[in-house]
Design a protein around this motif. Sequence first.
Motif, PDB file in Angstrom:
ATOM      1  N   LYS A 286       0.812  -1.217   0.000  1.00 42.67           N
ATOM      2  CA  LYS A 286       0.000   0.000   0.000  1.00 42.67           C
ATOM      3  C   LYS A 286       0.848   1.271   0.000  1.00 42.67           C
ATOM      4  CE  LYS A 286      -3.838   2.252   2.447  1.00 42.67           C
ATOM      5  NZ  LYS A 286      -4.847   2.111   3.545  1.00 42.67           N
ATOM      6  N   TYR A 287       1.966   1.253   0.718  1.00 45.42           N
ATOM      7  CA  TYR A 287       2.695   2.491   0.940  1.00 45.42           C
ATOM      8  C   TYR A 287       4.074   2.573   0.286  1.00 45.42           C
ATOM      9  CZ  TYR A 287      -0.892   3.607   4.354  1.00 45.42           C
ATOM     10  OH  TYR A 287      -2.087   3.893   4.958  1.00 45.42           O
ATOM     11  N   ILE A 288       4.705   1.447  -0.007  1.00 45.85           N
ATOM     12  CA  ILE A 288       6.087   1.496  -0.469  1.00 45.85           C
ATOM     13  C   ILE A 288       6.242   0.900  -1.873  1.00 45.85           C
ATOM     14  CG2 ILE A 288       8.482   0.931   0.076  1.00 45.85           C
ATOM     15  CD1 ILE A 288       7.168   2.811   2.106  1.00 45.85           C
ATOM     16  N   PHE A 289       5.967  -0.377  -2.016  1.00 49.43           N
ATOM     17  CA  PHE A 289       6.188  -1.070  -3.286  1.00 49.43           C
ATOM     18  C   PHE A 289       4.873  -1.655  -3.807  1.00 49.43           C
ATOM     19  CE2 PHE A 289      10.369  -1.680  -1.086  1.00 49.43           C
ATOM     20  CZ  PHE A 289      11.101  -0.820  -1.896  1.00 49.43           C
ATOM     21  N   PRO A 290       4.097  -0.885  -4.558  1.00 51.36           N
ATOM     22  CA  PRO A 290       2.848  -1.410  -5.104  1.00 51.36           C
ATOM     23  C   PRO A 290       3.093  -2.682  -5.918  1.00 51.36           C
ATOM     24  CG  PRO A 290       3.021   0.956  -5.500  1.00 51.36           C
ATOM     25  CD  PRO A 290       4.356   0.508  -4.983  1.00 51.36           C
ATOM     26  N   ASN A 291       2.315  -3.708  -5.608  1.00 55.80           N
ATOM     27  CA  ASN A 291       2.355  -4.971  -6.354  1.00 55.80           C
ATOM     28  C   ASN A 291       3.667  -5.729  -6.206  1.00 55.80           C
ATOM     29  OD1 ASN A 291      -0.144  -3.966  -7.398  1.00 55.80           O
ATOM     30  ND2 ASN A 291       1.003  -2.845  -8.950  1.00 55.80           N
ATOM     31  N   GLY A 292       4.451  -5.384  -5.189  1.00 51.72           N
ATOM     32  CA  GLY A 292       5.720  -6.068  -4.981  1.00 51.72           C
ATOM     33  C   GLY A 292       5.529  -7.411  -4.290  1.00 51.72           C
ATOM     34  N   MET A 293       6.417  -8.342  -4.579  1.00 52.62           N
ATOM     35  CA  MET A 293       6.425  -9.632  -3.886  1.00 52.62           C
ATOM     36  C   MET A 293       7.805 -10.250  -4.024  1.00 52.62           C
ATOM     37  SD  MET A 293       4.149 -12.088  -6.404  1.00 52.62           S
ATOM     38  CE  MET A 293       2.728 -11.026  -6.271  1.00 52.62           C
ATOM     39  N   LEU A 294       8.161 -11.098  -3.065  1.00 55.03           N
ATOM     40  CA  LEU A 294       9.495 -11.678  -3.050  1.00 55.03           C
ATOM     41  C   LEU A 294       9.482 -13.090  -3.633  1.00 55.03           C
ATOM     42  CD1 LEU A 294      10.757 -10.571   0.479  1.00 55.03           C
ATOM     43  CD2 LEU A 294      10.879  -9.363  -1.719  1.00 55.03           C
ATOM     44  N   PRO A 295      10.426 -13.388  -4.521  1.00 56.72           N
ATOM     45  CA  PRO A 295      10.516 -14.741  -5.069  1.00 56.72           C
ATOM     46  C   PRO A 295      11.150 -15.696  -4.056  1.00 56.72           C
ATOM     47  CG  PRO A 295      12.350 -13.451  -5.856  1.00 56.72           C
ATOM     48  CD  PRO A 295      11.491 -12.509  -5.059  1.00 56.72           C
ATOM     49  N   SER A 296      10.903 -16.959  -4.227  1.00 57.65           N
ATOM     50  CA  SER A 296      11.552 -17.992  -3.418  1.00 57.65           C
ATOM     51  C   SER A 296      12.533 -18.765  -4.290  1.00 57.65           C
ATOM     52  CB  SER A 296      10.506 -18.948  -2.846  1.00 57.65           C
ATOM     53  OG  SER A 296       9.911 -19.717  -3.887  1.00 57.65           O
ATOM     54  N   ILE A 297      13.344 -19.586  -3.647  1.00 56.46           N
ATOM     55  CA  ILE A 297      14.275 -20.428  -4.404  1.00 56.46           C
ATOM     56  C   ILE A 297      13.533 -21.379  -5.348  1.00 56.46           C
ATOM     57  CG2 ILE A 297      15.983 -22.277  -4.172  1.00 56.46           C
ATOM     58  CD1 ILE A 297      17.008 -20.850  -1.655  1.00 56.46           C
ATOM     59  N   PRO A 298      12.489 -22.083  -4.891  1.00 59.97           N
ATOM     60  CA  PRO A 298      11.769 -22.965  -5.837  1.00 59.97           C
ATOM     61  C   PRO A 298      11.141 -22.209  -7.004  1.00 59.97           C
ATOM     62  CG  PRO A 298      11.220 -23.545  -3.573  1.00 59.97           C
ATOM     63  CD  PRO A 298      11.984 -22.255  -3.514  1.00 59.97           C
ATOM     64  N   GLN A 299      10.622 -21.014  -6.759  1.00 60.75           N
ATOM     65  CA  GLN A 299      10.000 -20.250  -7.839  1.00 60.75           C
ATOM     66  C   GLN A 299      11.021 -19.840  -8.890  1.00 60.75           C
ATOM     67  OE1 GLN A 299       8.110 -17.284  -5.327  1.00 60.75           O
ATOM     68  NE2 GLN A 299       6.082 -18.128  -5.718  1.00 60.75           N
ATOM     69  N   ILE A 300      12.196 -19.398  -8.441  1.00 64.88           N
ATOM     70  CA  ILE A 300      13.249 -19.045  -9.397  1.00 64.88           C
ATOM     71  C   ILE A 300      13.722 -20.300 -10.128  1.00 64.88           C
ATOM     72  CG2 ILE A 300      15.623 -18.208  -9.622  1.00 64.88           C
ATOM     73  CD1 ILE A 300      15.048 -16.262  -7.347  1.00 64.88           C
ATOM     74  N   GLY A 301      13.916 -21.381  -9.381  1.00 64.52           N
ATOM     75  CA  GLY A 301      14.385 -22.621  -9.996  1.00 64.52           C
ATOM     76  C   GLY A 301      13.458 -23.121 -11.087  1.00 64.52           C
ATOM     77  N   LYS A 302      12.166 -23.098 -10.815  1.00 59.02           N
ATOM     78  CA  LYS A 302      11.194 -23.550 -11.815  1.00 59.02           C
ATOM     79  C   LYS A 302      11.188 -22.630 -13.026  1.00 59.02           C
ATOM     80  CE  LYS A 302       6.311 -24.794 -12.350  1.00 59.02           C
ATOM     81  NZ  LYS A 302       4.985 -24.883 -11.685  1.00 59.02           N
ATOM     82  N   ALA A 303      11.331 -21.323 -12.775  1.00 56.54           N
ATOM     83  CA  ALA A 303      11.247 -20.348 -13.873  1.00 56.54           C
ATOM     84  C   ALA A 303      12.446 -20.397 -14.805  1.00 56.54           C
ATOM     85  CB  ALA A 303      11.085 -18.940 -13.290  1.00 56.54           C
ATOM     86  N   ILE A 304      13.617 -20.839 -14.324  1.00 54.71           N
ATOM     87  CA  ILE A 304      14.808 -20.874 -15.184  1.00 54.71           C
ATOM     88  C   ILE A 304      15.017 -22.241 -15.829  1.00 54.71           C
ATOM     89  CG2 ILE A 304      15.949 -19.087 -13.830  1.00 54.71           C
ATOM     90  CD1 ILE A 304      17.777 -21.264 -12.665  1.00 54.71           C
TER      91      ILE A 304
END
Length: 386
Positions: A286-304
């Motif tokens: 709401k106040y700092i990073f609109p629509n921001g979210m942090l990736p995880s190791i499994p999410q990066i691994g699957k994406a690459i």
Amino acid sequence: MGVGSVCVNQASAVAMSKSAKRFVLNQLEKAGVTLNGADPWDPHVHNDGLWARLLRDGTLGLGESYMDGWWDAEELDQCLFRLINASIQDAFPKDLAEMWSVARGRLLNLQRLRVTEVGEKHYDIGNDLYAAMLDKRMIYSCAYWKDARDLDAAQEAKLDLICRKLGLVPGMHILDIGSGWGGFLKFAAERYGVSGLGVTVSKEQAALANERTAGLPVETKLLDYQALDGQFDRIISIGMFEHVGYKNYRAYFEKTASMLAADGLFLLHTIGGHHSTTHGDPWSEKYIFPNGMLPSIPQIGKAIEGLFVMEDWHNFGADYDKTLMAWHARFEAAWPQLSASYDARFYRMWRYYLNVFAALFRARNISLWQVVLSPHGVSGGYASIR
């Protein structure tokens, strides 16, 4: 409604408030924090509406109530660190703000629907603020403190670390996705003799970056990364991946893979979460990073998968605590001048932002990763650099 009903409702509200207070104070006790205590991390409460607000609104309520002046702590970072380190949030009931964040993350793809929102609401709020808070190169990402004693040296060490991990040599053409105020491109052009292109969705960043890199063989464009084309010897992304969104991780890596030379390297510098998620924190969103979210190791691994070989994975998340506290000290020192342009509620919002993120890294709830990727694997192996 009769007088009796009013009295009953008031009595019920008082009882609920007392119950909420008992619950919250019990959680504070678990964290070693005492209401109105003598330690510098102890919170001092100025509004008894806080207890019900925390139960109703969760982390959003905690941040907003601080912004509203409902509570204070002499050492805000230490107060928040103790709360986070004791995992007291796990004891709180699910709140509406968190449920709405979860629903938005699953139903919508706001990172693509509102590509420029984070630029407009965060990075464009004022170059004067960032110039006062950041180092001389205006690097807005985690510094590398291994052999550094101050912020300027730690940021230069981080930039040089990236250049060495990528094996930059004169004549290379590089791409910086989410290039900020052009600090990395300027450093790499001056120290390593490369040319380069940077892209950002922030108008203020693009304008100042081109001003600061005038005369060098680099350029910053106001452009979404998906609109890019061309071929590059090396690709870098520093502190931008947190804005991509889990629905777009695969497309992001497909895009970078399509632009990277067959013998090239890609360095991803990102904050990472220890659990896979599909949304961000309600207060931060709401106040700092609109629509921001942090990736995880499994999410990066699957994406690459099938696109890159992971050559190196470096975690120096503890350094972000020191970086954020250095930014906080500079922000506080500059506030007398900044206060002419920003109001008191912004001051409390901004200091809460810097302190709560420092606390998260100090508690090792989140990390900072530098991941080096190659299209086909480095022949003979990649030599990790620290």
